[in-house]
Design a protein around this motif. Sequence first.
Motif, PDB file in Angstrom:
ATOM      1  N   ILE A 388       0.863  -1.182   0.000  1.00  0.00           N
ATOM      2  CA  ILE A 388       0.000   0.000   0.000  1.00  0.00           C
ATOM      3  C   ILE A 388       0.898   1.230   0.000  1.00  0.00           C
ATOM      4  N   GLU A 389       0.911   1.960  -1.113  1.00  0.00           N
ATOM      5  CA  GLU A 389       1.797   3.111  -1.278  1.00  0.00           C
ATOM      6  C   GLU A 389       0.994   4.356  -1.610  1.00  0.00           C
ATOM      7  N   GLY A 390       1.403   5.483  -1.052  1.00  0.00           N
ATOM      8  CA  GLY A 390       0.781   6.753  -1.391  1.00  0.00           C
ATOM      9  C   GLY A 390       1.832   7.811  -1.658  1.00  0.00           C
ATOM     10  N   LEU A 391       1.505   8.778  -2.512  1.00  0.00           N
ATOM     11  CA  LEU A 391       2.430   9.887  -2.753  1.00  0.00           C
ATOM     12  C   LEU A 391       2.444  10.851  -1.574  1.00  0.00           C
ATOM     13  N   THR A 392       1.342  10.900  -0.829  1.00  0.00           N
ATOM     14  CA  THR A 392       1.219  11.783   0.328  1.00  0.00           C
ATOM     15  C   THR A 392       0.516  11.027   1.444  1.00  0.00           C
ATOM     16  N   THR A 393       0.459  11.653   2.616  1.00  0.00           N
ATOM     17  CA  THR A 393      -0.278  11.055   3.731  1.00  0.00           C
ATOM     18  C   THR A 393      -1.742  10.857   3.365  1.00  0.00           C
ATOM     19  N   ALA A 394      -2.329  11.853   2.692  1.00  0.00           N
ATOM     20  CA  ALA A 394      -3.733  11.735   2.291  1.00  0.00           C
ATOM     21  C   ALA A 394      -3.932  10.562   1.342  1.00  0.00           C
ATOM     22  N   GLY A 395      -2.989  10.363   0.412  1.00  0.00           N
ATOM     23  CA  GLY A 395      -3.100   9.251  -0.516  1.00  0.00           C
ATOM     24  C   GLY A 395      -2.992   7.910   0.182  1.00  0.00           C
ATOM     25  N   THR A 396      -2.040   7.804   1.109  1.00  0.00           N
ATOM     26  CA  THR A 396      -1.868   6.552   1.842  1.00  0.00           C
ATOM     27  C   THR A 396      -3.100   6.238   2.677  1.00  0.00           C
ATOM     28  N   GLU A 397      -3.626   7.244   3.378  1.00  0.00           N
ATOM     29  CA  GLU A 397      -4.824   7.025   4.189  1.00  0.00           C
ATOM     30  C   GLU A 397      -6.021   6.648   3.323  1.00  0.00           C
ATOM     31  N   ALA A 398      -6.093   7.231   2.134  1.00  0.00           N
ATOM     32  CA  ALA A 398      -7.191   6.885   1.231  1.00  0.00           C
ATOM     33  C   ALA A 398      -7.128   5.412   0.851  1.00  0.00           C
ATOM     34  N   ALA A 399      -5.919   4.916   0.603  1.00  0.00           N
ATOM     35  CA  ALA A 399      -5.758   3.503   0.249  1.00  0.00           C
ATOM     36  C   ALA A 399      -6.126   2.602   1.423  1.00  0.00           C
ATOM     37  N   SER A 435      -8.142  19.317   2.296  1.00  0.00           N
ATOM     38  CA  SER A 435      -7.096  19.558   3.287  1.00  0.00           C
ATOM     39  C   SER A 435      -6.166  18.369   3.226  1.00  0.00           C
ATOM     40  N   SER A 436      -5.449  18.066   4.320  1.00  0.00           N
ATOM     41  CA  SER A 436      -4.564  16.898   4.323  1.00  0.00           C
ATOM     42  C   SER A 436      -5.331  15.608   4.533  1.00  0.00           C
ATOM     43  N   SER A 437      -6.630  15.694   4.729  1.00  0.00           N
ATOM     44  CA  SER A 437      -7.457  14.512   4.945  1.00  0.00           C
ATOM     45  C   SER A 437      -8.168  14.138   3.646  1.00  0.00           C
ATOM     46  N   ALA A 438      -8.103  12.856   3.276  1.00  0.00           N
ATOM     47  CA  ALA A 438      -8.668  12.409   2.006  1.00  0.00           C
ATOM     48  C   ALA A 438     -10.186  12.479   2.025  1.00  0.00           C
ATOM     49  N   SER A 439     -10.785  12.677   0.843  1.00  0.00           N
ATOM     50  CA  SER A 439     -12.247  12.691   0.753  1.00  0.00           C
ATOM     51  C   SER A 439     -12.699  11.678  -0.288  1.00  0.00           C
ATOM     52  N   THR A 440     -12.834  12.069  -1.556  1.00  0.00           N
ATOM     53  CA  THR A 440     -13.317  11.133  -2.572  1.00  0.00           C
ATOM     54  C   THR A 440     -12.173  10.292  -3.125  1.00  0.00           C
ATOM     55  N   VAL A 441     -12.481   9.023  -3.430  1.00  0.00           N
ATOM     56  CA  VAL A 441     -11.473   8.089  -3.931  1.00  0.00           C
ATOM     57  C   VAL A 441     -12.050   7.361  -5.134  1.00  0.00           C
ATOM     58  N   GLU A 442     -11.241   7.209  -6.188  1.00  0.00           N
ATOM     59  CA  GLU A 442     -11.686   6.482  -7.372  1.00  0.00           C
ATOM     60  C   GLU A 442     -10.523   5.712  -7.983  1.00  0.00           C
ATOM     61  N   ILE A 443     -10.836   4.589  -8.628  1.00  0.00           N
ATOM     62  CA  ILE A 443      -9.831   3.819  -9.353  1.00  0.00           C
ATOM     63  C   ILE A 443      -9.651   4.452 -10.726  1.00  0.00           C
ATOM     64  N   VAL A 444      -8.409   4.826 -11.054  1.00  0.00           N
ATOM     65  CA  VAL A 444      -8.153   5.447 -12.356  1.00  0.00           C
ATOM     66  C   VAL A 444      -7.394   4.517 -13.300  1.00  0.00           C
ATOM     67  N   ALA A 445      -6.794   3.460 -12.761  1.00  0.00           N
ATOM     68  CA  ALA A 445      -6.105   2.479 -13.607  1.00  0.00           C
ATOM     69  C   ALA A 445      -5.984   1.181 -12.823  1.00  0.00           C
ATOM     70  N   LYS A 446      -5.909   0.066 -13.537  1.00  0.00           N
ATOM     71  CA  LYS A 446      -5.823  -1.227 -12.859  1.00  0.00           C
ATOM     72  C   LYS A 446      -5.124  -2.233 -13.757  1.00  0.00           C
ATOM     73  N   ARG A 447      -4.572  -3.246 -13.105  1.00  0.00           N
ATOM     74  CA  ARG A 447      -3.937  -4.356 -13.802  1.00  0.00           C
ATOM     75  C   ARG A 447      -4.277  -5.637 -13.046  1.00  0.00           C
ATOM     76  N   VAL A 448      -4.601  -6.684 -13.794  1.00  0.00           N
ATOM     77  CA  VAL A 448      -4.814  -8.009 -13.215  1.00  0.00           C
ATOM     78  C   VAL A 448      -3.885  -8.959 -13.948  1.00  0.00           C
ATOM     79  N   TYR A 449      -3.106  -9.740 -13.205  1.00  0.00           N
ATOM     80  CA  TYR A 449      -2.069 -10.576 -13.818  1.00  0.00           C
ATOM     81  C   TYR A 449      -2.450 -12.052 -13.784  1.00  0.00           C
TER      82      TYR A 449
END
Length: 449
Positions: A388-399, A435-449
């Motif tokens: 689970i990786e995020g570019l920012t704290t908000a991104g990581t918390e969103a994940a 703010s620094s707190s995440a709100s809406t989240v959406e999948i913009v790309a995906k891969r299934v192997y």
Amino acid sequence: MNTQLLYREEEIPIFENESSLPEDDIRWRLAVRVAESPTFASAPLLAKFLLFVCERTIANRTEDLTERNIGIVVFKRRPDFKTSEDNIVRTYARQLRQRLDRYFEEHERDEPLRILVPRGRYCAVFEERIALPQLVTKNFPEQGEPEKSAPLMMNPPMADDAGDAPSRRRGVWAAALLLGLLLAGLAGARMWTLQRTAAAEAAGPVWKEIFQPSMETMIVSADSGLVVLEEFSGKPATLEEYSDGSYFTQFDRNGTEEQRKLQRLSRERYTGVPDVNAAVAMTALPEARKTHVLVRNARALHVEDMKGVNLILLGSAYSTPWVTLYEPQMNFRFRFDQTVYSSYFLNNRPQPGEPEIYRNGSTSPPYSTYAVIGFLPNIDGAGRVLAIEGLTTAGTEAAYGFLLHGEIGAFLKTVPRDANGLRPFEILLRTTSVSSSASTVEIVAKRVY
């Protein structure tokens, strides 16, 4: 175990003027207690190694602690012993660090000090123990009110008030302190939400494979102290530098107050509050209660620990360099651009309509940032890895929330299965926040192997 049999004067023929240690020295008493513990009972050479390193460190004779000397004294190698041809000291040093980690995990509440043998060196470091928040809660409440206080980041670095310190470096320390306090405040508002909804069944297919009764699961929290050091030095750590400890040797100076702070930060382990909250929520999942779960800071990890287990890696390669072991399997790869001092995700093989790079969005509200969730085979082929990786704290918390709140459920219904279970996959998330707190989240790309 008879300590005298482990460590005797006549066993050290290459050293002279042996100094005796005071019997009431708490560091030496700790070293003896650890060496005589059940953790070291089956490894007398490791116990002897530990006592020799501790004795020389306490006696201020660390110049004796070279790889060659240790090979001759502890492992009875001949005086012409060549370290380039015989790696016994390095091999046992790795095992010694693992045994020490195990001992102090088992005696977390009993020992006021902890012994560390930093990677890349053979001296002992005695550091004061600071209790971590309780991460594993077996009797987890299903309903109730949130806790009034949230766990704080352990010993956040203090801001440097020295007038002659560069402003950028003062800013790093101030930012580190403020970051710890801000994250603690955010955690107080969000922690119960994660706990209360952690058992969401929609993400069940992932949790059932990560938490298997027949296999241990290890949750690896990000190394928040490493991030501060990387910000200070302007140079991210490679996995090789991180794993062998050589990255931290550049901070092994204590001439000024600033250097002492950096040295302390390079020797201790810090974990951010969002990771603590996520680990608490994950260990409370019904699936997690059926298996043995360990929570470990990234800096306490060794590559051998990652084999034969299921792993949850919290944080990007910037804070958890172990993630880079799995990059060959991943399409969306974390990168750090030193020229503009910014992180981004590289789309290794873009599909039609996809950009090659995903960066943080606007510098004014609403903000947008990205995170990646990867479900992959472990490096040895046994077990699974949830990265689970995020570019920012908000991104990581969103994940974290995307998994723990069950929002990933709709996507999981589209993932096929094979004989090994759920197929490996990656999803790239975009979150928009005010703010620094995440709100809406959406999948913009995906891969299934």
